[in-house]
Design an enzyme around this catalytic site. Structure first.
Site, PDB file in Angstrom:
ATOM      1  N   ARG A 190       0.842  -1.202   0.000  1.00 28.91           N
ATOM      2  CA  ARG A 190       0.000   0.000   0.000  1.00 28.91           C
ATOM      3  C   ARG A 190       0.878   1.253   0.000  1.00 28.91           C
ATOM      4  O   ARG A 190       0.564   2.238  -0.675  1.00 28.91           O
ATOM      5  CB  ARG A 190      -0.939  -0.007   1.204  1.00 28.91           C
ATOM      6  CG  ARG A 190      -2.005  -1.070   1.133  1.00 28.91           C
ATOM      7  CD  ARG A 190      -2.929  -1.011   2.349  1.00 28.91           C
ATOM      8  NE  ARG A 190      -3.797   0.161   2.311  1.00 28.91           N
ATOM      9  CZ  ARG A 190      -4.604   0.516   3.308  1.00 28.91           C
ATOM     10  NH1 ARG A 190      -4.622  -0.198   4.432  1.00 28.91           N
ATOM     11  NH2 ARG A 190      -5.374   1.587   3.204  1.00 28.91           N
ATOM     12  N   CYS A 248      -1.466   5.771   9.038  1.00 30.21           N
ATOM     13  CA  CYS A 248      -1.793   4.521   8.345  1.00 30.21           C
ATOM     14  C   CYS A 248      -2.910   4.845   7.364  1.00 30.21           C
ATOM     15  O   CYS A 248      -2.875   5.883   6.713  1.00 30.21           O
ATOM     16  CB  CYS A 248      -2.170   3.433   9.339  1.00 30.21           C
ATOM     17  SG  CYS A 248      -3.576   3.841  10.406  1.00 30.21           S
TER      18      CYS A 248
END
Length: 291
Positions: A190, A248
């Site tokens: 990611r 995050c």
């Protein structure tokens, strides 16, 4: 702009207690001086945490819903923005949380959701919060009892006072990526922008360093020893000699990383809105790859 220095004196300090508790110590506490016990099992895209709680939980534990109680509804501020002080205070009082009583939080095993509960309680001023290392699985594997009985809860007296932990907004995260160390707690895929299963834009904040949360725990879900964590973060440039921040996808796994940094002796600020907030502003740059 919130920065890691916006709460001097609160750089991840845990107040009167150590942030982790093991099964043996919790079992002793439950027999002699029971803490407020919160079950915060939750998994992104997985079965509802309430179903897991109803199927069996630690005796005396009260279920706390991460999406409802530890976050406000999703929107421009992110997928898991902070709840308002009033909403959080009400939720914690319903769960029996009081200022003068230790709170122990747990999830399935790796403390991802429990880390968010730990951070949010600490941010809103509770100084006696501990995470069950290894979570529900460690408790069961040790042969300790579980129950399906839902306890009668005496409402607590907790008062939410924001500011107990350092926090970042988007501007603060961008500044820290240049002047300090900004860690990205998502998976490396990611971070690089190769795979984005949740948010509509892939990539990372320019200047951020990849530090997947999975590297904070062992295969049993327990946190790695403090020295190992200190070495891990040190190799990424995150030490107590520099300002450190973490983000995050939506401020859940990043809270876990703040806890891991705390165990390593490294104060860190949390960008609660994280990537899901960053990408709502088309003016915010996006980086891909390993750089």
């Amino acid at each position: 702009m919130d920065t890691p220095l916006s709460n001097p004196g609160n750089h991840g300090q845990t107040g009167d207690v150590q942030p982790l508790i093991d099964v043996a110590d919790l079992a002793r506490l439950l027999r002699h001086d029971p803490p407020t016990l919160l079950d915060v099992r939750w998994r992104l895209g997985g079965p509802p945490g309430r179903a897991a709680y109803d199927g069996g939980h630690l005796p005396g534990a009260v279920f706390v819903d991460l999406d409802r109680d530890l976050a406000a509804p999703p929107g421009p501020k992110g997928r898991h923005p902070l709840p308002s002080p009033d909403a959080f205070e009400d939720a914690m009082r319903r769960a029996g949380v009081s200022a003068g009583r230790t709170v122990v939080v747990y999830d399935d095993a790796d403390s991802t959701a429990a880390g968010r509960a730990w951070w949010t309680l600490r941010y809103f001023g509770h100084t006696r919060v501990r995470v069950l290392d290894g979570g529900y699985h460690a408790w069961v594997n040790a042969g300790e009892p579980v129950t399906t009985e839902v306890p009668d809860v005496e409402p607590g007296d907790f008062t939410a006072r924001p500011g107990g932990m350092p926090m970042l907004d988007a501007a603060g995260a961008a500044a820290l990526a240049k002047a300090g160390v900004l860690l990205d707690a998502r998976s490396a895929e990611r971070y690089r922008g190769e795979n984005e299963p949740v948010d509509p834009v892939a990539g990372h904040i320019p200047g951020a360093v990849s530090a997947p949360t999975v590297g904070n725990v062992g295969v049993d879900g327990r946190f790695l020893p403090p020295g190992v964590l200190r070495d891990r973060f040190g190799e990424l440039g995150a030490t107590d000699a520099v300002d450190v921040g973490v983000y995050c996808g939506s401020g859940v796994t990043a809270a876990h990383e703040v806890l891991a940094l705390n165990l390593a002796g490294v104060p860190a600020a949390l960008y609660v809105g994280s990537w899901s907030n960053w990408i709502t502003d088309p003016g915010n740059p996006v980086a891909t790859g390993d750089s």
